[in-house]
Scaffold this motif. Structure first.
Motif, PDB file in Angstrom:
ATOM      1  N   LEU A   9       1.783  12.622  16.785  1.00 43.17           N
ATOM      2  CA  LEU A   9       2.515  12.270  18.002  1.00 43.17           C
ATOM      3  C   LEU A   9       3.143  10.886  17.867  1.00 43.17           C
ATOM      4  N   LEU A  10       2.388   9.933  17.339  1.00 40.07           N
ATOM      5  CA  LEU A  10       2.912   8.580  17.176  1.00 40.07           C
ATOM      6  C   LEU A  10       4.102   8.561  16.228  1.00 40.07           C
ATOM      7  N   VAL A  11       3.997   9.313  15.136  1.00 40.39           N
ATOM      8  CA  VAL A  11       5.089   9.337  14.167  1.00 40.39           C
ATOM      9  C   VAL A  11       6.305  10.047  14.747  1.00 40.39           C
ATOM     10  N   ALA A  12       6.073  11.142  15.490  1.00 43.45           N
ATOM     11  CA  ALA A  12       7.192  11.851  16.116  1.00 43.45           C
ATOM     12  C   ALA A  12       7.919  10.940  17.103  1.00 43.45           C
ATOM     13  N   GLY A  13       7.155  10.206  17.910  1.00 46.98           N
ATOM     14  CA  GLY A  13       7.775   9.276  18.845  1.00 46.98           C
ATOM     15  C   GLY A  13       8.506   8.154  18.136  1.00 46.98           C
ATOM     16  N   GLY A  14       7.889   7.590  17.092  1.00 51.80           N
ATOM     17  CA  GLY A  14       8.548   6.524  16.345  1.00 51.80           C
ATOM     18  C   GLY A  14       9.805   6.994  15.648  1.00 51.80           C
TER      19      GLY A  14
ATOM     20  N   ASP B  67      21.226  15.631  10.902  1.00 49.79           N
ATOM     21  CA  ASP B  67      20.602  16.955  10.912  1.00 49.79           C
ATOM     22  C   ASP B  67      19.236  16.918  10.237  1.00 49.79           C
ATOM     23  N   ILE B  68      19.155  16.153   9.146  1.00 50.69           N
ATOM     24  CA  ILE B  68      17.873  16.034   8.438  1.00 50.69           C
ATOM     25  C   ILE B  68      16.812  15.429   9.352  1.00 50.69           C
ATOM     26  N   TRP B  69      17.199  14.399  10.120  1.00 52.56           N
ATOM     27  CA  TRP B  69      16.212  13.759  10.981  1.00 52.56           C
ATOM     28  C   TRP B  69      15.868  14.602  12.204  1.00 52.56           C
ATOM     29  N   PHE B  70      16.818  15.379  12.678  1.00 48.15           N
ATOM     30  CA  PHE B  70      16.486  16.339  13.734  1.00 48.15           C
ATOM     31  C   PHE B  70      15.456  17.342  13.214  1.00 48.15           C
ATOM     32  N   LEU B  71      15.661  17.833  11.994  1.00 44.85           N
ATOM     33  CA  LEU B  71      14.719  18.778  11.391  1.00 44.85           C
ATOM     34  C   LEU B  71      13.363  18.132  11.168  1.00 44.85           C
ATOM     35  N   LEU B  72      13.361  16.873  10.703  1.00 42.49           N
ATOM     36  CA  LEU B  72      12.092  16.186  10.455  1.00 42.49           C
ATOM     37  C   LEU B  72      11.320  15.975  11.754  1.00 42.49           C
ATOM     38  N   ILE B  73      12.014  15.608  12.820  1.00 43.36           N
ATOM     39  CA  ILE B  73      11.343  15.433  14.106  1.00 43.36           C
ATOM     40  C   ILE B  73      10.770  16.758  14.593  1.00 43.36           C
ATOM     41  N   ALA B  74      11.499  17.847  14.366  1.00 43.82           N
ATOM     42  CA  ALA B  74      10.976  19.172  14.720  1.00 43.82           C
ATOM     43  C   ALA B  74       9.707  19.477  13.926  1.00 43.82           C
ATOM     44  N   VAL B  75       9.687  19.112  12.649  1.00 46.23           N
ATOM     45  CA  VAL B  75       8.503  19.339  11.816  1.00 46.23           C
ATOM     46  C   VAL B  75       7.325  18.508  12.316  1.00 46.23           C
ATOM     47  N   LEU B  76       7.584  17.263  12.710  1.00 41.12           N
ATOM     48  CA  LEU B  76       6.514  16.394  13.209  1.00 41.12           C
ATOM     49  C   LEU B  76       5.914  16.945  14.502  1.00 41.12           C
ATOM     50  N   TRP B  77       6.759  17.414  15.407  1.00 43.65           N
ATOM     51  CA  TRP B  77       6.234  18.008  16.641  1.00 43.65           C
ATOM     52  C   TRP B  77       5.487  19.300  16.353  1.00 43.65           C
ATOM     53  N   THR B  78       5.965  20.042  15.382  1.00 47.53           N
ATOM     54  CA  THR B  78       5.248  21.270  15.000  1.00 47.53           C
ATOM     55  C   THR B  78       3.860  20.943  14.489  1.00 47.53           C
ATOM     56  N   GLY B  79       3.771  19.954  13.596  1.00 49.07           N
ATOM     57  CA  GLY B  79       2.466  19.546  13.089  1.00 49.07           C
ATOM     58  C   GLY B  79       1.552  19.066  14.199  1.00 49.07           C
ATOM     59  N   TYR B  80       2.108  18.330  15.152  1.00 50.63           N
ATOM     60  CA  TYR B  80       1.298  17.844  16.270  1.00 50.63           C
ATOM     61  C   TYR B  80       0.770  18.988  17.110  1.00 50.63           C
ATOM     62  N   PHE B  81       1.615  19.953  17.432  1.00 52.18           N
ATOM     63  CA  PHE B  81       1.185  21.063  18.276  1.00 52.18           C
ATOM     64  C   PHE B  81       0.171  21.956  17.561  1.00 52.18           C
ATOM     65  N   VAL B  82       0.328  22.163  16.271  1.00 48.19           N
ATOM     66  CA  VAL B  82      -0.623  22.998  15.527  1.00 48.19           C
ATOM     67  C   VAL B  82      -1.984  22.317  15.443  1.00 48.19           C
ATOM     68  N   LEU B  83      -1.993  21.025  15.109  1.00 47.37           N
ATOM     69  CA  LEU B  83      -3.255  20.325  14.883  1.00 47.37           C
ATOM     70  C   LEU B  83      -3.888  19.828  16.183  1.00 47.37           C
ATOM     71  N   GLU B  84      -3.108  19.171  17.003  1.00 49.98           N
ATOM     72  CA  GLU B  84      -3.676  18.713  18.273  1.00 49.98           C
ATOM     73  C   GLU B  84      -3.887  19.879  19.227  1.00 49.98           C
ATOM     74  N   GLY B  85      -3.178  20.982  18.979  1.00 49.04           N
ATOM     75  CA  GLY B  85      -3.331  22.151  19.838  1.00 49.04           C
ATOM     76  C   GLY B  85      -4.747  22.684  19.859  1.00 49.04           C
ATOM     77  N   PHE B  86      -5.390  22.780  18.682  1.00 53.38           N
ATOM     78  CA  PHE B  86      -6.772  23.294  18.710  1.00 53.38           C
ATOM     79  C   PHE B  86      -7.726  22.246  19.253  1.00 53.38           C
ATOM     80  N   ASP B  87      -7.388  20.938  19.098  1.00 50.71           N
ATOM     81  CA  ASP B  87      -8.195  19.904  19.752  1.00 50.71           C
ATOM     82  C   ASP B  87      -8.171  20.082  21.264  1.00 50.71           C
TER      83      ASP B  87
ATOM     84  N   PHE C 154      -2.862  32.768  11.970  1.00 52.37           N
ATOM     85  CA  PHE C 154      -1.867  33.458  12.791  1.00 52.37           C
ATOM     86  C   PHE C 154      -1.582  32.710  14.096  1.00 52.37           C
ATOM     87  N   THR C 155      -2.591  32.098  14.714  1.00 55.85           N
ATOM     88  CA  THR C 155      -2.282  31.303  15.908  1.00 55.85           C
ATOM     89  C   THR C 155      -1.452  30.082  15.524  1.00 55.85           C
ATOM     90  N   ALA C 156      -1.759  29.491  14.364  1.00 54.70           N
ATOM     91  CA  ALA C 156      -0.942  28.373  13.886  1.00 54.70           C
ATOM     92  C   ALA C 156       0.492  28.832  13.632  1.00 54.70           C
TER      93      ALA C 156
END
Length: 337
Positions: free
Chosen positions: A60-65, A5-25, A252-254
């Motif tokens: 993205l790389l960390v989420a995939g790994g 469960d912890i790793w499922f949550l961590l992967i969700a956090v990694l994808w969230t960080g990717y979408f927030v940061l790479e999203g504005f890129d 707010f968009t983040a």
């Protein structure tokens, strides 16, 4: 809480960080042909993400790994069943990275125009396909009793997943416009602010429909709250931009992206890849996980190195925190044709 469960949550956090940061890129790249009136404007836009775009892709790389190490069966099915979309995303990201580096190598309008198209396509295609991919992850795909993908590429092009693609494409474009209003000055910032209202409406319609569909078909009780937060975040971002409170608008968009990702992962749990053939064939946090010893070692590694990565990326954003203006853009240094 179990390590799975912890790793499922961590992967969700990694994808969230990717979408927030790479999203504005992605948003800046999508808006490049529309907000940049001349080469200097477009260089202002590119320079606004220049110091950070490649660092944002590390998420993205960390989420995939992390997915490969923590849930190898999940990873294997994603890269077999979603092979073609993921290959297209990878090719688009490569073209986009090359375009950033090569655009200014020659002092030629035609040369720059071609790479500007590459930046646009390399931003829009992943922004669309990530939504399609996650729509299919939440909805589920055909899996047999051995947890093998049995569908085809066209099974991924269902209405729910395509609506997810429109959602990510429009929300990332809005996120990019809000970022440009915050990070640039002068005409580019002014045009970005004026564009936010139209992009906001264009984002709220598909995002609202997608989140409502997700909640009704797959959601849990508590994900109603994240769905509401996502909707309110988009509305608040438009309102804050109208008041020229760009920092709050970006927050707010983040927040809307964070809440949307939480809704998707919350609706998915405890599955990691549902089966549309038979629910018994679904991959879950339990049957798709690595051994407890592997998860334990990974947890210690994550505890040791994650703070270092976060501190370094935070330092990068702090160093390059000033607005980019036309006056800060030097004359073109490209080689003559």
């Amino acid at each position: 809480m179990a390590l799975t469960d912890i790793w499922f949550l961590l992967i969700a956090v990694l994808w969230t960080g990717y979408f927030v940061l790479e999203g504005f890129d992605f948003g800046v790249g999508i808006l490049l042909p529309f907000l940049g009136r001349d080469n200097t404007d477009r260089r202002v836009m590119i320079n606004s993400i220049g110091p950070v775009w490649d660092g944002n892709e590390v998420w993205l790389l960390v989420a995939g790994g992390a997915t490969f190490a923590a849930f190898p069966l999940w990873y294997a099915n994603l890269f077999s069943g979603f092979y073609l979309p993921l290959l297209i995303i990878l090719a688009a990201l490569i073209v986009r990275g090359v375009a950033f580096e090569f655009r200014g190598k020659l002092d030629s309008t035609e040369w720059r125009r071609g790479w500007d198209v590459a930046i646009f396509a390399g931003s829009a295609v992943p922004a669309l396909l990530w939504g399609v991919a996650f729509g299919n992850i939440v909805r589920g795909v055909p899996l047999d009793a051995g947890h093998h993908f049995t569908g085809s590429f066209f099974d991924l092009l269902n209405p729910y997943a395509l609506l997810g693609g429109l959602t990510t494409l429009s929300v990332f474009a809005l996120h990019g416009a809000v970022f440009l209003a915050l990070k640039t000055d002068g005409d580019v910032a002014g045009r970005a602010r004026r564009l936010v209202r139209g992009l906001g409406v264009a984002a709220i319609l598909p995002a609202g429909a997608f989140l409502l569909w997700t909640q009704l078909a797959h959601g849990q009780g508590w994900t109603w709250a994240t769905t509401a937060v996502a909707a309110l975040g988009l509305v608040a971002a438009i309102a804050m931009t109208g008041q020229r409170r760009d920092g709050w608008a970006f927050a707010f968009t983040a927040l809307a992206i964070v809440a949307t990702t939480a809704t998707l992962f919350g609706s998915l749990y405890p599955d990691v890849l549902p089966s549309t053939t038979d629910a018994a064939n679904s991959l879950t946090t339990t049957n798709a996980a690595s051994t407890p010893y592997t998860l334990k070692i990974m947890t210690w590694v994550a505890v040791a190195f994650t703070p270092i990565v976060l501190l370094y990326q935070g330092w990068t954003y702090w160093v390059f925190r000033k607005r980019v203006t036309r006056a800060s853009i030097p004359d073109s240094q490209g080689l003559p044709v």
